[in-house]
Design a protein around this motif. Sequence first.
Motif, PDB file in Angstrom:
ATOM      1  N   ILE A 212       0.687  -1.171   0.075  1.00 33.76           N
ATOM      2  CA  ILE A 212       0.028   0.067   0.014  1.00 33.76           C
ATOM      3  C   ILE A 212       1.099   1.366  -0.135  1.00 33.76           C
ATOM      4  O   ILE A 212       0.748   2.154  -0.805  1.00 33.76           O
ATOM      5  CB  ILE A 212      -0.988  -0.014   1.203  1.00 33.76           C
TER       6      ILE A 212
ATOM      7  N   ARG B   7      -5.297   2.464  -8.106  1.00 37.29           N
ATOM      8  CA  ARG B   7      -6.565   2.389  -7.239  1.00 37.29           C
ATOM      9  C   ARG B   7      -7.316   0.963  -6.903  1.00 37.29           C
ATOM     10  O   ARG B   7      -7.559   0.544  -5.785  1.00 37.29           O
ATOM     11  CB  ARG B   7      -7.444   3.362  -7.701  1.00 37.29           C
ATOM     12  N   ALA B   8      -7.185   0.123  -7.959  1.00 39.67           N
ATOM     13  CA  ALA B   8      -7.893  -1.145  -8.024  1.00 39.67           C
ATOM     14  C   ALA B   8      -6.825  -2.262  -7.088  1.00 39.67           C
ATOM     15  O   ALA B   8      -7.315  -2.916  -6.015  1.00 39.67           O
ATOM     16  CB  ALA B   8      -7.776  -1.889  -9.297  1.00 39.67           C
TER      17      ALA B   8
ATOM     18  N   LEU C  73      -4.982  -1.006  -4.514  1.00 38.88           N
ATOM     19  CA  LEU C  73      -5.422  -0.539  -3.139  1.00 38.88           C
ATOM     20  C   LEU C  73      -6.481  -1.302  -2.404  1.00 38.88           C
ATOM     21  O   LEU C  73      -6.523  -1.665  -1.450  1.00 38.88           O
ATOM     22  CB  LEU C  73      -5.647   1.022  -3.085  1.00 38.88           C
ATOM     23  N   ARG C  74      -7.543  -1.444  -3.481  1.00 43.82           N
ATOM     24  CA  ARG C  74      -8.711  -2.038  -3.102  1.00 43.82           C
ATOM     25  C   ARG C  74      -8.642  -3.676  -2.813  1.00 43.82           C
ATOM     26  O   ARG C  74      -9.015  -4.046  -1.648  1.00 43.82           O
ATOM     27  CB  ARG C  74      -9.679  -1.998  -4.279  1.00 43.82           C
ATOM     28  N   ARG C  75      -7.464  -4.159  -3.382  1.00 46.67           N
ATOM     29  CA  ARG C  75      -7.447  -5.559  -3.540  1.00 46.67           C
ATOM     30  C   ARG C  75      -6.647  -5.811  -2.011  1.00 46.67           C
ATOM     31  O   ARG C  75      -6.828  -6.792  -1.164  1.00 46.67           O
ATOM     32  CB  ARG C  75      -6.586  -6.279  -4.538  1.00 46.67           C
TER      33      ARG C  75
ATOM     34  N   HIS D  38      -6.794   8.655  -0.802  1.00 48.88           N
ATOM     35  CA  HIS D  38      -6.933   7.611  -1.656  1.00 48.88           C
ATOM     36  C   HIS D  38      -7.395   6.336  -0.725  1.00 48.88           C
ATOM     37  O   HIS D  38      -8.208   5.324  -1.636  1.00 48.88           O
ATOM     38  CB  HIS D  38      -5.599   7.318  -2.018  1.00 48.88           C
ATOM     39  N   LEU D  39      -6.957   5.924   0.380  1.00 44.20           N
ATOM     40  CA  LEU D  39      -7.522   4.680   0.885  1.00 44.20           C
ATOM     41  C   LEU D  39      -8.922   4.794   1.271  1.00 44.20           C
ATOM     42  O   LEU D  39      -9.703   3.666   1.176  1.00 44.20           O
ATOM     43  CB  LEU D  39      -6.593   4.503   2.281  1.00 44.20           C
TER      44      LEU D  39
ATOM     45  N   ALA E 156     -10.828   3.961  -1.784  1.00 44.28           N
ATOM     46  CA  ALA E 156     -10.770   2.467  -2.267  1.00 44.28           C
ATOM     47  C   ALA E 156     -11.342   1.569  -1.257  1.00 44.28           C
ATOM     48  O   ALA E 156     -11.697   0.423  -1.833  1.00 44.28           O
ATOM     49  CB  ALA E 156      -9.112   2.330  -2.265  1.00 44.28           C
ATOM     50  N   TRP E 157     -11.388   1.713  -0.147  1.00 41.89           N
ATOM     51  CA  TRP E 157     -11.791   1.007   0.850  1.00 41.89           C
ATOM     52  C   TRP E 157     -13.373   1.244   1.275  1.00 41.89           C
ATOM     53  O   TRP E 157     -13.999   0.619   2.286  1.00 41.89           O
ATOM     54  CB  TRP E 157     -11.065   0.883   2.128  1.00 41.89           C
TER      55      TRP E 157
END
Length: 89
Positions: free
Chosen positions: A16, A36-37, A39-41, A76-77, A80-81
């Motif tokens: 991250i 960004r994807a 970060l999501r994963r 950003h986090l 994404a979350w």
Amino acid sequence: MTKPATTVIDGAAKAIDAILDSLERDPTDPAAAAFRAALRRKGSEIAEAGDGITLQNVHELVCGIGEDRNERRAAHLDAAWADLPGWRL
């Protein structure tokens, strides 16, 4: 065999941090959507390894807290979350 939660969390936090560094260099880069994807994963991996408290701890680890908090990284986090189980905005 399942990896211990701390191993997953430590690895995810490092990843991250690197992803956020890339986003901060150029958020308009065509690769930004892939970052960004990612970060999501990584958030999903953390959520599976722990719980909402774990997500919060990683968030604080990579974004800082209090006066040391990096608001761009946090934004950003947060984006994404946003709808991950156990995450709060």
